[in-house]
Design an enzyme around this catalytic site. Structure first.
Site, short mmCIF file in Angstrom:
data_model
loop_
_atom_site.label_atom_id
_atom_site.label_comp_id
_atom_site.label_asym_id
_atom_site.label_seq_id
_atom_site.Cartn_x
_atom_site.Cartn_y
_atom_site.Cartn_z
N TRP A 10 -29.84 -9.76 19.20
CA TRP A 10 -29.92 -8.41 19.80
C TRP A 10 -29.00 -7.42 19.11
CZ3 TRP A 10 -29.86 -9.12 25.90
CH2 TRP A 10 -31.00 -9.85 26.29
N HIS A 96 -23.21 -13.33 9.69
CA HIS A 96 -24.30 -12.39 9.51
C HIS A 96 -23.88 -11.37 8.45
CE1 HIS A 96 -27.20 -9.23 10.23
NE2 HIS A 96 -27.95 -10.14 10.83
N GLU A 168 -31.19 -15.03 5.21
CA GLU A 168 -31.56 -13.65 5.48
C GLU A 168 -31.29 -12.79 4.25
OE1 GLU A 168 -31.48 -12.78 10.01
OE2 GLU A 168 -29.47 -12.48 9.21
N GLY A 235 -34.27 -9.88 14.50
CA GLY A 235 -33.50 -8.73 14.98
C GLY A 235 -34.40 -7.79 15.78
N GLY A 236 -34.90 -6.76 15.11
CA GLY A 236 -35.70 -5.71 15.77
C GLY A 236 -36.79 -6.24 16.68
P1 PGA Z 1 -34.38 -7.74 11.53
O1 PGA Z 1 -32.93 -8.39 11.63
O2 PGA Z 1 -35.35 -8.74 12.08
O3 PGA Z 1 -34.29 -6.49 12.35
O4 PGA Z 1 -34.63 -7.47 10.08
C1 PGA Z 1 -32.72 -9.77 11.36
C2 PGA Z 1 -31.25 -10.09 11.47
O5 PGA Z 1 -30.44 -9.27 11.03
O6 PGA Z 1 -30.85 -11.16 11.98
#
Ligand code: PGA
Length: 252
Positions: A10, A96, A168, A235-236
């Site tokens: 989140w 992260h 990521e 994320g989003g």
């Molecule tokens: P995102 O973020 O799905 O909004 O690209 C992923 C994350 O940063 O864990």
């Protein structure tokens, strides 16, 4: 068989009311609609943890987005692993790219965080990934391998078995640009090989490696069908229950 895990990150979104509503919705829909053997993790801001822990059940687990390297003491503003445990947390996102970039987290610092999380009996979701420049310069494989080596490879095989990896690519986070399935699968296979070189094939085959970076209901089916992609860090798309569930349901 390694576990498939879809985690929602989140980040710094949702006040308490909105967060509790989202957690309740996700929990209800997961109960009704998700039949695959996937673990779902809600990585909420710290202040939501205790409340959300009372709203989730079954396959839905609780995760934090960070923790401090010390057990307790005079560290104003920080949160310890013991506190997270007492709030019902099972997973902790570590390293992260936003924490590496904005809060100066280094591979060495993350090794300490990994240790304290594992000593506390929680599971780190260890993030790794390269910038676009690093990929263009052709150093992305070495860089990401090195993130694992420096933050994780001091662990015993037994301890490492509790680590979840999230690959990521930084250029794909929050940008709407996803890594192609080929780019993602290629890196995941390289990471698994790197883990095998240190811990052996058995441990490598049991390690969950999530993909993260603009993962959504449209691209998730193709990404999650790749042999070395074991779920996602979202994320989003984790901020809307319906979208998040559709990503989860892309796991077969
Ligand atoms: P995102 O973020 O799905 O909004 O690209 C992923 C994350 O940063 O864990």
């Amino acid at each position: 068989m390694r576990k498939k895990i879809v985690a929602g990150n989140w980040k710094m979104n949702n006040d308490l009311e909105a967060g509790y509503k989202l957690a309740t919705e996700v929990n209800n829909i997961v109960k009704d609609e998700v039949t695959s053997n996937v673990e779902v993790v809600l990585c909420t801001p710290f202040i939501h943890l205790t409340g959300v822990s009372k709203l989730i059940s079954g396959k839905v687990k609780l995760g934090a987005q960070n923790c401090y390297t010390k057990k307790s003491g005079a560290y104003t503003g920080e949160i310890s692993v013991e506190m997270l445990k007492s709030a019902g947390v099972s997973y902790v996102i570590l390293g992260h790219s936003e924490r590496r970039e904005y809060f100066g987290e280094t591979n060495a610092m993350l090794a300490e965080k990994v240790n304290i999380v594992l000593e506390g009996g929680l599971k780190p979701i260890f993030c790794c990934g390269e910038t676009l420049k690093q990929r263009e310069d052709g150093i992305h494989f070495d860089l990401v391998r090195n993130q694992l080596t420096e933050s994780l490879f001091h662990l015993s095989a037994e301890a490492f078995a509790n680590v979840v990896i999230a690959y990521e690519p930084i250029w794909a986070i929050g940008t709407g640009v996803t890594a192609t399935t080929e780019q993602a699968q290629e890196m995941h296979a390289i990471l698994r090989k790197h883990i095998a070189s240190k811990y052996g094939e058995g441990v490598a085959n049991d390690t969950t490696i999530q993909y993260g970076g603009s993962c959504n209901p449209t691209n998730a089916p193709e990404l999650f069908a790749c042999p070395d992609i074991d779920g996602g860090l979202i994320g989003g798309a984790s901020l809307e229950a319906r979208k998040f569930i559709d990503v989860i349901k892309a796991i077969k």
